[in-house]
Design a protein around this motif. Structure first.
Motif, PDB file in Angstrom:
ATOM      1  N   SER A 168       0.868  -1.226   0.022  1.00 46.56           N
ATOM      2  CA  SER A 168       0.112  -0.079   0.081  1.00 46.56           C
ATOM      3  C   SER A 168       0.860   1.153  -0.020  1.00 46.56           C
ATOM      4  N   HIS A 169       0.285   2.499  -0.479  1.00 42.03           N
ATOM      5  CA  HIS A 169       1.000   3.583  -0.585  1.00 42.03           C
ATOM      6  C   HIS A 169      -0.117   4.638  -0.570  1.00 42.03           C
ATOM      7  N   ILE A 170      -0.363   5.455   0.649  1.00 41.85           N
ATOM      8  CA  ILE A 170      -1.337   6.418   0.636  1.00 41.85           C
ATOM      9  C   ILE A 170      -1.015   7.683   0.094  1.00 41.85           C
TER      10      ILE A 170
ATOM     11  N   ASP B 146       0.863  11.912 -15.059  1.00 43.09           N
ATOM     12  CA  ASP B 146       1.229  11.748 -13.693  1.00 43.09           C
ATOM     13  C   ASP B 146       2.579  10.942 -13.756  1.00 43.09           C
ATOM     14  N   PHE B 147       3.508  12.003 -13.664  1.00 46.06           N
ATOM     15  CA  PHE B 147       5.059  11.539 -14.045  1.00 46.06           C
ATOM     16  C   PHE B 147       5.275  10.545 -12.967  1.00 46.06           C
ATOM     17  N   THR B 148       4.652  10.348 -11.695  1.00 42.07           N
ATOM     18  CA  THR B 148       5.097   9.530 -10.810  1.00 42.07           C
ATOM     19  C   THR B 148       3.941   8.576 -10.422  1.00 42.07           C
ATOM     20  N   PHE B 149       3.772   7.654 -11.254  1.00 45.40           N
ATOM     21  CA  PHE B 149       2.509   6.913 -11.126  1.00 45.40           C
ATOM     22  C   PHE B 149       2.510   6.035  -9.775  1.00 45.40           C
ATOM     23  N   GLY B 150       3.590   5.337  -9.446  1.00 45.25           N
ATOM     24  CA  GLY B 150       3.544   4.824  -7.938  1.00 45.25           C
ATOM     25  C   GLY B 150       2.707   3.529  -8.040  1.00 45.25           C
ATOM     26  N   LEU B 151       1.384   3.497  -7.127  1.00 39.13           N
ATOM     27  CA  LEU B 151       0.527   2.743  -7.078  1.00 39.13           C
ATOM     28  C   LEU B 151      -0.965   3.290  -7.745  1.00 39.13           C
ATOM     29  N   GLY B 152      -0.703   4.521  -8.157  1.00 36.81           N
ATOM     30  CA  GLY B 152      -1.698   5.208  -8.999  1.00 36.81           C
ATOM     31  C   GLY B 152      -2.661   6.058  -8.079  1.00 36.81           C
ATOM     32  N   GLY B 153      -2.325   5.985  -6.941  1.00 34.12           N
ATOM     33  CA  GLY B 153      -3.294   6.718  -6.320  1.00 34.12           C
ATOM     34  C   GLY B 153      -3.949   8.189  -6.855  1.00 34.12           C
ATOM     35  N   HIS B 154      -2.956   8.979  -7.193  1.00 28.16           N
ATOM     36  CA  HIS B 154      -3.383  10.140  -7.690  1.00 28.16           C
ATOM     37  C   HIS B 154      -4.114   9.910  -8.902  1.00 28.16           C
TER      38      HIS B 154
ATOM     39  N   VAL C 214       9.199   4.942 -17.739  1.00 28.37           N
ATOM     40  CA  VAL C 214      10.108   6.012 -18.460  1.00 28.37           C
ATOM     41  C   VAL C 214      10.516   6.911 -17.217  1.00 28.37           C
ATOM     42  N   ARG C 215      11.929   7.315 -17.399  1.00 29.24           N
ATOM     43  CA  ARG C 215      12.542   8.327 -16.455  1.00 29.24           C
ATOM     44  C   ARG C 215      11.999   9.819 -16.720  1.00 29.24           C
ATOM     45  N   PHE C 216      12.016  10.578 -15.829  1.00 30.02           N
ATOM     46  CA  PHE C 216      11.709  12.087 -16.316  1.00 30.02           C
ATOM     47  C   PHE C 216      12.468  12.490 -17.316  1.00 30.02           C
ATOM     48  N   SER C 217      13.990  12.147 -17.319  1.00 24.53           N
ATOM     49  CA  SER C 217      14.888  12.643 -18.204  1.00 24.53           C
ATOM     50  C   SER C 217      14.605  12.056 -19.716  1.00 24.53           C
TER      51      SER C 217
ATOM     52  N   ASP D 297       4.909  13.658  -7.828  1.00 25.64           N
ATOM     53  CA  ASP D 297       5.104  13.265  -6.291  1.00 25.64           C
ATOM     54  C   ASP D 297       6.137  12.601  -6.111  1.00 25.64           C
ATOM     55  N   ILE D 298       7.197  13.630  -5.837  1.00 20.19           N
ATOM     56  CA  ILE D 298       8.843  13.240  -6.009  1.00 20.19           C
ATOM     57  C   ILE D 298       9.017  12.430  -4.745  1.00 20.19           C
ATOM     58  N   GLY D 299       9.969  11.405  -5.100  1.00 19.39           N
ATOM     59  CA  GLY D 299      10.723  10.658  -4.012  1.00 19.39           C
ATOM     60  C   GLY D 299      10.407   9.082  -4.064  1.00 19.39           C
ATOM     61  N   VAL D 300      10.515   8.463  -3.088  1.00 21.08           N
ATOM     62  CA  VAL D 300      10.216   6.996  -3.008  1.00 21.08           C
ATOM     63  C   VAL D 300       8.845   6.778  -2.560  1.00 21.08           C
ATOM     64  N   SER D 301       8.198   5.555  -2.890  1.00 18.54           N
ATOM     65  CA  SER D 301       6.882   5.112  -2.464  1.00 18.54           C
ATOM     66  C   SER D 301       6.952   4.293  -1.252  1.00 18.54           C
TER      67      SER D 301
ATOM     68  N   GLN E 257      17.885   0.966  -6.269  1.00 13.75           N
ATOM     69  CA  GLN E 257      17.477   1.459  -7.496  1.00 13.75           C
ATOM     70  C   GLN E 257      16.090   1.657  -7.772  1.00 13.75           C
ATOM     71  N   MET E 258      15.525   2.606  -8.155  1.00 14.36           N
ATOM     72  CA  MET E 258      14.127   3.067  -8.583  1.00 14.36           C
ATOM     73  C   MET E 258      13.997   2.107  -9.717  1.00 14.36           C
ATOM     74  N   GLY E 259      14.652   2.372 -10.754  1.00 12.72           N
ATOM     75  CA  GLY E 259      14.686   1.479 -11.899  1.00 12.72           C
ATOM     76  C   GLY E 259      15.287   2.445 -13.243  1.00 12.72           C
TER      77      GLY E 259
ATOM     78  N   ASP F 118      19.112  15.808 -10.432  1.00 13.54           N
ATOM     79  CA  ASP F 118      19.280  16.061 -11.813  1.00 13.54           C
ATOM     80  C   ASP F 118      17.878  15.649 -12.574  1.00 13.54           C
ATOM     81  N   GLU F 119      17.470  14.491 -11.978  1.00 16.27           N
ATOM     82  CA  GLU F 119      16.086  14.110 -12.726  1.00 16.27           C
ATOM     83  C   GLU F 119      14.985  15.048 -12.441  1.00 16.27           C
ATOM     84  N   LEU F 120      14.804  15.599 -11.119  1.00 14.77           N
ATOM     85  CA  LEU F 120      13.888  16.540 -10.747  1.00 14.77           C
ATOM     86  C   LEU F 120      14.130  18.004 -11.575  1.00 14.77           C
TER      87      LEU F 120
ATOM     88  N   VAL G 153       1.194   9.406   8.369  1.00 10.99           N
ATOM     89  CA  VAL G 153       2.350  10.303   9.254  1.00 10.99           C
ATOM     90  C   VAL G 153       3.333  10.779   8.266  1.00 10.99           C
ATOM     91  N   ARG G 154       3.634   9.840   6.877  1.00 11.40           N
ATOM     92  CA  ARG G 154       4.512  10.136   6.015  1.00 11.40           C
ATOM     93  C   ARG G 154       4.159  11.703   5.387  1.00 11.40           C
ATOM     94  N   SER G 155       2.917  12.003   5.544  1.00 11.61           N
ATOM     95  CA  SER G 155       2.638  13.247   4.741  1.00 11.61           C
ATOM     96  C   SER G 155       3.221  14.506   5.782  1.00 11.61           C
TER      97      SER G 155
HETATM   98  C1  LIG Z   1       5.982   9.061  -3.973  1.00  9.75           C
HETATM   99  S1  LIG Z   1       5.914   7.719  -5.037  1.00  9.75           S
HETATM  100  C2  LIG Z   1       4.244   8.253  -5.992  1.00  9.75           C
HETATM  101  C3  LIG Z   1       3.155   7.554  -5.487  1.00  9.75           C
HETATM  102  C4  LIG Z   1       1.913   7.958  -6.266  1.00  9.75           C
HETATM  103  N1  LIG Z   1       1.608   9.161  -6.394  1.00  9.75           N
HETATM  104  C5  LIG Z   1       0.494   7.234  -5.574  1.00  9.75           C
HETATM  105  O1  LIG Z   1      -0.300   7.743  -5.308  1.00  9.75           O
HETATM  106  O2  LIG Z   1       0.818   5.913  -5.688  1.00  9.75           O
HETATM  107  C6  LIG Z   1       6.935   8.279  -6.440  1.00  9.75           C
HETATM  108  C7  LIG Z   1       7.031   7.585  -7.589  1.00  9.75           C
HETATM  109  O3  LIG Z   1       7.835   8.337  -8.425  1.00  9.75           O
HETATM  110  C8  LIG Z   1       8.843   7.211  -9.262  1.00  9.75           C
HETATM  111  N2  LIG Z   1       9.928   8.150  -9.593  1.00  9.75           N
HETATM  112  C9  LIG Z   1      10.871   8.956  -8.894  1.00  9.75           C
HETATM  113  N3  LIG Z   1      11.805   9.420  -9.529  1.00  9.75           N
HETATM  114  C10 LIG Z   1      11.439   9.395 -10.873  1.00  9.75           C
HETATM  115  C11 LIG Z   1      11.820   9.587 -12.094  1.00  9.75           C
HETATM  116  N4  LIG Z   1      13.049  10.450 -12.142  1.00  9.75           N
HETATM  117  N5  LIG Z   1      11.312   9.173 -13.274  1.00  9.75           N
HETATM  118  C12 LIG Z   1      10.251   8.350 -13.343  1.00  9.75           C
HETATM  119  N6  LIG Z   1       9.435   7.979 -12.145  1.00  9.75           N
HETATM  120  C13 LIG Z   1      10.134   8.422 -10.655  1.00  9.75           C
HETATM  121  C14 LIG Z   1       9.186   6.433  -8.295  1.00  9.75           C
HETATM  122  O4  LIG Z   1       9.540   5.272  -9.006  1.00  9.75           O
HETATM  123  C15 LIG Z   1       7.762   6.021  -7.561  1.00  9.75           C
HETATM  124  O5  LIG Z   1       7.241   5.319  -7.910  1.00  9.75           O
END
Ligand SMILES: C[S@@+](CC[C@H](N)C(=O)[O-])C[C@H]1O[C@@H](n2cnc3c(N)ncnc32)[C@H](O)[C@@H]1O
Length: 275
Positions: free
Chosen positions: A2-4, A25-33, A72-75, A90-94, A116-118, A202-204, A262-264
């Motif tokens: 889970s990821h809130i 959504d550049f940062t899909f994660g578990l797709g909440g947003h 795909v990565r941001f870059s 939604d930057i960072g790790v999930s 490694q995020m990927g 750099d990615e950001l 609490v993560r928020s």
């Molecule tokens: C905080 S989570 C996002 C959670 C998501 N908003 C949700 O509701 O589940 C951040 C996600 O961004 C991805 N991520 C971080 N940096 C990235 C980058 N440079 N390019 C693509 N994805 C990235 C991570 O792999 C992670 O899955």
């Protein structure tokens, strides 16, 4: 698993999805947003560098006409996107990445020292086993304000002379030997190694530039971050780019959100309208 999602209500209120609008959504994660934007009628492209996140996105793609998944990565995003009405970063790790021991993000769980995020070219183990002592120390200081950066780097280099450092707990023990405290002594080192392994800053920066170039005039960019270093980059980006920023900014999570997730508590949201 889970990821809130953080700032879910605020993100939807700002982006105002509707059937005629297309979002990324550049940062899909578990797709909440992404799922919230879809449920309000928007069309969404969900991107993530993490292969597991991409697999979740592919499942959603099979179920939903209005959704496309991208690994795909941001870059590397530039050629993958049309003109957009709104973008979320939604930057960072999930939580999912942190909770899986075999991803090696956490000093609380034993696993390979990967982080490694990927779509990476090196791991955290490569940094601690191959980089110069000075480069390790600079990384800890620059990316996490670790005041013990020099002594931790020295310990790492001493330890690796006996044996390659391959697991999260090995590294956590090298850093925390004899040290105790409210906050785990390895917290900042792990944060810095994660940022370096994934070239997160750099990615950001590149991601923000690509977001700006892909937004239509009047399109909105929402960026959520969790560390002051990232927030500084985001604040400067908005100040120096063609965005209208409505006050108050940054937006902080409500007390209800902090209570329920609490993560928020360290999250900040900044947003702007492209002009
Ligand atoms: C905080 S989570 C996002 C959670 C998501 N908003 C949700 O509701 O589940 C951040 C996600 O961004 C991805 N991520 C971080 N940096 C990235 C980058 N440079 N390019 C693509 N994805 C990235 C991570 O792999 C992670 O899955």
């Amino acid at each position: 698993m889970s990821h809130i999602p953080v700032f879910l209500k605020e993100t939807v209120q700002i982006l105002r999805p509707s059937p005629s609008k297309i979002f990324a959504d550049f940062t899909f994660g578990l797709g909440g947003h992404a799922k919230s934007l879809l449920s309000c009628g928007g069309r969404v492209i969900g991107c993530d560098r993490d292969i597991n996140a991409y697999k979740h996105a592919r499942i959603l793609e099979a179920q939903t006409q209005n959704f496309k998944a991208k690994h795909v990565r941001f870059s590397d995003l530039h050629d993958h996107l049309p003109s957009l009405d709104g973008i979320l970063m939604d930057i960072g790790v999930s939580s999912v990445q942190i909770d899986q021991a075999d991803r090696g993000f956490s000093f609380m769980r034993d696993g390979p020292l990967s982080m490694q995020m990927g779509i990476n070219s090196f791991s955290a183990a490569d940094i601690v086993n191959q980089w110069d002592e000075n480069d390790i120390a600079d990384t800890l200081y620059l990316y996490a304000d670790e005041v013990r950066s020099r002594s931790i780097a020295k310990r790492i280099v001493e330890a690796r002379q006996n044996k390659k450092i391959t697991t999260t707990l090995e590294l956590a023990n090298i850093i925390s030997r004899g040290k105790k405290g409210k906050i785990h002594p390895a917290t900042k080192t792990f944060q810095a190694l994660r940022i370096a392994t994934n070239s997160e800053l750099d990615e950001l920066c590149i991601g923000l530039q690509i977001a700006s170039s892909k937004l239509k005039i009047g399109g909105k960019l929402v960026v959520i971050s969790f560390h002051s270093t990232e927030d500084k980059i985001i604040k400067n980006f908005f100040r120096n780019s063609r965005f209208l920023m409505k006050k108050p900014q940054p937006v902080f999570p409500s007390s209800e959100e902090v209570k329920s997730n609490v993560r928020s508590r360290s999250a900040k949201l900044r947003w702007g309208i492209k002009i």
